[in-house]
Scaffold this motif. Sequence first.
Motif, PDB file in Angstrom:
ATOM      1  N   VAL A 203       0.904  -1.381   0.074  1.00  0.00           N
ATOM      2  CA  VAL A 203       0.026   0.131   0.114  1.00  0.00           C
ATOM      3  C   VAL A 203       0.955   1.280  -0.009  1.00  0.00           C
ATOM      4  O   VAL A 203       1.835   1.177   0.525  1.00  0.00           O
ATOM      5  N   PRO A 204       0.511   2.360  -0.553  1.00  0.00           N
ATOM      6  CA  PRO A 204       1.207   3.309  -0.504  1.00  0.00           C
ATOM      7  C   PRO A 204       1.414   3.913   0.818  1.00  0.00           C
ATOM      8  O   PRO A 204       0.841   3.787   1.694  1.00  0.00           O
ATOM      9  N   LEU A 205       2.375   4.707   1.152  1.00  0.00           N
ATOM     10  CA  LEU A 205       2.678   5.490   2.299  1.00  0.00           C
ATOM     11  C   LEU A 205       2.300   6.968   2.380  1.00  0.00           C
ATOM     12  O   LEU A 205       2.445   7.752   1.485  1.00  0.00           O
ATOM     13  N   THR A 206       1.772   7.248   3.413  1.00  0.00           N
ATOM     14  CA  THR A 206       1.340   8.814   3.704  1.00  0.00           C
ATOM     15  C   THR A 206       2.359   9.806   4.472  1.00  0.00           C
ATOM     16  O   THR A 206       3.091   9.124   5.476  1.00  0.00           O
ATOM     17  N   THR A 207       2.216  10.949   4.413  1.00  0.00           N
ATOM     18  CA  THR A 207       2.979  11.920   5.115  1.00  0.00           C
ATOM     19  C   THR A 207       2.144  13.114   5.209  1.00  0.00           C
ATOM     20  O   THR A 207       1.086  13.461   4.521  1.00  0.00           O
ATOM     21  N   ASN A 208       2.303  13.722   6.625  1.00  0.00           N
ATOM     22  CA  ASN A 208       1.506  14.956   6.694  1.00  0.00           C
ATOM     23  C   ASN A 208       2.253  16.281   6.159  1.00  0.00           C
ATOM     24  O   ASN A 208       1.749  17.415   6.270  1.00  0.00           O
ATOM     25  N   GLU A 209       3.306  16.073   5.746  1.00  0.00           N
ATOM     26  CA  GLU A 209       4.126  17.325   5.291  1.00  0.00           C
ATOM     27  C   GLU A 209       3.661  17.836   4.074  1.00  0.00           C
ATOM     28  O   GLU A 209       3.898  17.095   3.080  1.00  0.00           O
ATOM     29  N   LYS A 210       3.219  18.981   4.082  1.00  0.00           N
ATOM     30  CA  LYS A 210       2.147  19.472   2.951  1.00  0.00           C
ATOM     31  C   LYS A 210       3.258  19.803   1.749  1.00  0.00           C
ATOM     32  O   LYS A 210       2.925  19.643   0.894  1.00  0.00           O
ATOM     33  N   TRP A 211       4.536  20.117   1.979  1.00  0.00           N
ATOM     34  CA  TRP A 211       5.412  20.312   0.924  1.00  0.00           C
ATOM     35  C   TRP A 211       5.592  19.121  -0.200  1.00  0.00           C
ATOM     36  O   TRP A 211       5.721  19.214  -1.107  1.00  0.00           O
ATOM     37  N   ILE A 212       5.464  18.004   0.574  1.00  0.00           N
ATOM     38  CA  ILE A 212       5.666  16.558  -0.184  1.00  0.00           C
ATOM     39  C   ILE A 212       4.279  16.620  -1.122  1.00  0.00           C
ATOM     40  O   ILE A 212       4.525  16.050  -2.266  1.00  0.00           O
ATOM     41  N   LEU A 215       4.227  17.877  -4.372  1.00  0.00           N
ATOM     42  CA  LEU A 215       5.081  17.145  -5.367  1.00  0.00           C
ATOM     43  C   LEU A 215       4.540  16.308  -6.458  1.00  0.00           C
ATOM     44  O   LEU A 215       5.130  15.625  -7.089  1.00  0.00           O
ATOM     45  N   SER A 216       3.316  16.201  -5.753  1.00  0.00           N
ATOM     46  CA  SER A 216       2.376  15.019  -6.653  1.00  0.00           C
ATOM     47  C   SER A 216       2.503  15.190  -8.085  1.00  0.00           C
ATOM     48  O   SER A 216       2.449  16.008  -8.909  1.00  0.00           O
ATOM     49  N   GLY A 217       2.918  13.769  -8.795  1.00  0.00           N
ATOM     50  CA  GLY A 217       3.006  13.663 -10.072  1.00  0.00           C
ATOM     51  C   GLY A 217       4.388  13.684 -10.428  1.00  0.00           C
ATOM     52  O   GLY A 217       4.727  12.816 -11.715  1.00  0.00           O
ATOM     53  N   ILE A 218       5.473  13.991  -9.620  1.00  0.00           N
ATOM     54  CA  ILE A 218       6.781  13.828  -9.833  1.00  0.00           C
ATOM     55  C   ILE A 218       7.228  12.495  -9.725  1.00  0.00           C
ATOM     56  O   ILE A 218       7.010  11.768  -8.544  1.00  0.00           O
ATOM     57  N   THR A 219       8.365  12.037 -10.688  1.00  0.00           N
ATOM     58  CA  THR A 219       8.904  10.671 -10.451  1.00  0.00           C
ATOM     59  C   THR A 219      10.286  10.833 -10.391  1.00  0.00           C
ATOM     60  O   THR A 219      10.842  11.565 -11.016  1.00  0.00           O
ATOM     61  N   HIS A 245      -0.299  13.104  -4.130  1.00  0.00           N
ATOM     62  CA  HIS A 245      -1.165  14.253  -3.089  1.00  0.00           C
ATOM     63  C   HIS A 245      -1.161  13.893  -1.649  1.00  0.00           C
ATOM     64  O   HIS A 245      -1.619  14.508  -0.831  1.00  0.00           O
ATOM     65  N   PHE A 246      -0.890  12.735  -1.216  1.00  0.00           N
ATOM     66  CA  PHE A 246      -0.875  11.981  -0.117  1.00  0.00           C
ATOM     67  C   PHE A 246       0.376  11.771   0.716  1.00  0.00           C
ATOM     68  O   PHE A 246       0.507  11.418   1.911  1.00  0.00           O
ATOM     69  N   GLY A 247       1.454  11.627  -0.351  1.00  0.00           N
ATOM     70  CA  GLY A 247       2.812  10.990   0.148  1.00  0.00           C
ATOM     71  C   GLY A 247       3.605  10.258  -0.826  1.00  0.00           C
ATOM     72  O   GLY A 247       3.680  11.002  -1.758  1.00  0.00           O
ATOM     73  N   VAL A 248       3.944   8.991  -0.950  1.00  0.00           N
ATOM     74  CA  VAL A 248       4.798   8.427  -1.724  1.00  0.00           C
ATOM     75  C   VAL A 248       4.187   7.025  -2.338  1.00  0.00           C
ATOM     76  O   VAL A 248       3.497   6.539  -1.667  1.00  0.00           O
ATOM     77  N   PHE A 349      11.582  13.538   5.440  1.00  0.00           N
ATOM     78  CA  PHE A 349      10.316  13.753   5.788  1.00  0.00           C
ATOM     79  C   PHE A 349       9.636  12.647   6.590  1.00  0.00           C
ATOM     80  O   PHE A 349      10.015  11.470   6.603  1.00  0.00           O
ATOM     81  N   GLU A 350       8.569  13.062   7.519  1.00  0.00           N
ATOM     82  CA  GLU A 350       8.074  11.891   8.460  1.00  0.00           C
ATOM     83  C   GLU A 350       6.884  11.200   7.992  1.00  0.00           C
ATOM     84  O   GLU A 350       5.970  11.675   7.097  1.00  0.00           O
ATOM     85  N   ILE A 351       7.105   9.929   7.931  1.00  0.00           N
ATOM     86  CA  ILE A 351       5.846   8.857   7.491  1.00  0.00           C
ATOM     87  C   ILE A 351       4.757   8.933   8.436  1.00  0.00           C
ATOM     88  O   ILE A 351       4.969   8.677   9.617  1.00  0.00           O
ATOM     89  N   SER A 352       3.472   9.226   8.062  1.00  0.00           N
ATOM     90  CA  SER A 352       2.597   9.309   9.161  1.00  0.00           C
ATOM     91  C   SER A 352       1.682   7.938   9.163  1.00  0.00           C
ATOM     92  O   SER A 352       1.076   7.641  10.080  1.00  0.00           O
ATOM     93  N   GLY A 353       1.779   7.038   8.107  1.00  0.00           N
ATOM     94  CA  GLY A 353       0.932   5.967   7.902  1.00  0.00           C
ATOM     95  C   GLY A 353       0.975   5.382   6.559  1.00  0.00           C
ATOM     96  O   GLY A 353       1.765   5.548   5.900  1.00  0.00           O
ATOM     97  N   THR A 354      -0.058   4.546   6.330  1.00  0.00           N
ATOM     98  CA  THR A 354      -0.345   4.001   5.031  1.00  0.00           C
ATOM     99  C   THR A 354      -1.802   4.274   4.408  1.00  0.00           C
ATOM    100  O   THR A 354      -2.574   4.836   5.430  1.00  0.00           O
ATOM    101  N   LEU A 355      -1.876   4.335   3.372  1.00  0.00           N
ATOM    102  CA  LEU A 355      -3.395   4.292   2.884  1.00  0.00           C
ATOM    103  C   LEU A 355      -4.024   3.148   3.387  1.00  0.00           C
ATOM    104  O   LEU A 355      -3.540   2.047   3.770  1.00  0.00           O
TER     105      LEU A 355
END
Length: 421
Positions: A203-212, A215-219, A245-248, A349-355
């Motif tokens: 499952v993808p990972l989430t972060t609460n860091e807005k600047w990440i 970056l949505s769409g960048i590979t 838009h939620f993490g990586v 950046f901090e990982i907050s969890g998973t989707l």
Amino acid sequence: MKKGNQNLYDLIIIGGGPSGMMMAGRASELGARVLLLEKNKDLGKKLRVTGGGRCNITNAEFDVRKFLDKFPQSKQFLFSPFSKFSSKDTFTFFEKKGLPLVIEARKRVFPQSQKADDVFKLLERYIRSNGGEIKTGAQVVKLSKENNKIISVETKKNEKYFAHNFAIATGGASASWTGSTGDGFKWLKKLGHTIKEPTANLVPLTTNEKWIHKLSGITLSFMTISFIQNGKAKVKKTGKILFTHFGVSGPLIINSSFEVKELLKKGSVTASIDMFPDTEENLLDQRILKLFEKNKNKFLKNILPEILPKKLAQEILKLPDINLFEREVNSITKEERKKLVKKMKKLNFEISGTLGLEKSIIADGGIILEEVNFKNMTSKLYSNLYLLGDILNINRPSGGFSLQLCWTTGYLAGSDVAEKM
Ligand SMILES: Cc1cc2nc3c(=O)[nH]c(=O)nc-3n(C[C@H](O)[C@H](O)[C@H](O)COP(=O)(O)OP(=O)(O)OC[C@H]3O[C@@H](n4cnc5c(N)ncnc54)[C@H](O)[C@@H]3O)c2cc1C
């Protein structure tokens, strides 16, 4: 209808996903009278979205031992079924039935047509051409037992079907919009089996860091990501990462998610990306210095995109500890430059969890393996009840390993039913 009439089958399979379809086809091919019950209006809803619609059908690691190394917690259970139907057998099975396969990076196997639909159609044909019966729109709501045998199932429309053998192939708890809503787990618990509660996996990972999120769409195609806990890198992988838009996300992240999830249970986890894994920090500094010398009078935000995606370069320069967004190159001190280089080697950046389960490719959890007879995929409590595919508590990475589990368990169980007759 009553027992003893046309509603008595050799085998009733609940769930028309890949594992149920494979079992239905195989048992019908060997002469069993089979009924496949599926609650959706079509079979294989999840199968048809696998691999982004291309279906990563198996993995071409043909050495069974090496293949099973990908199943570290369950491989001792899987040697027996995989010695009877392996990824090599899957390859032969589909190609012989007219579906040419191709091997791509990381030994992932896809239909040459690149269409998951072709896999679905082949399996449906496999069942029907051998006389297997399929009922869609048939949601099973109840299983009945007598002593240590299952004797019948009932659907929401109050239809009752009897059989000598049954299979639960209702899938796990991931992506419930495809139909796998965990019904099998509820029945198995009621029947006295032990179920490990499902949680999202792959499952993808989430972060609460807005600047990440920005970056949505960048590979980033070639980078190293480390997951750090208590100052130590606990997981480190190199490859491609996709910002969302939620993490990586992306296969590398998805395949790290199980380990990261385990780390999160113990405390906070920092992701640290090295965007130049092949370049030592001092060499990267020299490269940046050269870039600065060529562009002394320009704004840094206009020249950094020469070596990084523009949006990423801008967000890095805006970070409070870097703060170089509105600066000309000639005003940047040596310390500031070195800090920037460090940031490119350690973008943290901090990982907050998973989707959640809805977005996961598989869920871990399911019937515990000690309660399954892996010689023929039956329950150890009910000898006429087969257990297939995602219903089993088996962790595995992405890369075709989940579907292979369906082909192996389905084929083996289908053969066993026919042998019993
Ligand atoms: C987006 C996505 C992409 C994936 N890509 C890949 C990939 O490329 N390669 C790979 O190896 N794996 C992939 N997987 C994982 C793979 O799809 C699953 O492991 C596999 O589908 C599990 O098959 P199954 O037969 O156990 O169950 P499922 O495919 O979940 O099928 C279960 C069926 O049972 C039916 N059912 C449930 N309850 C009832 C009931 N009460 N009565 C009647 N019917 C019922 C459901 O409607 C469903 O059709 C992917 C998963 C997802 C979500």
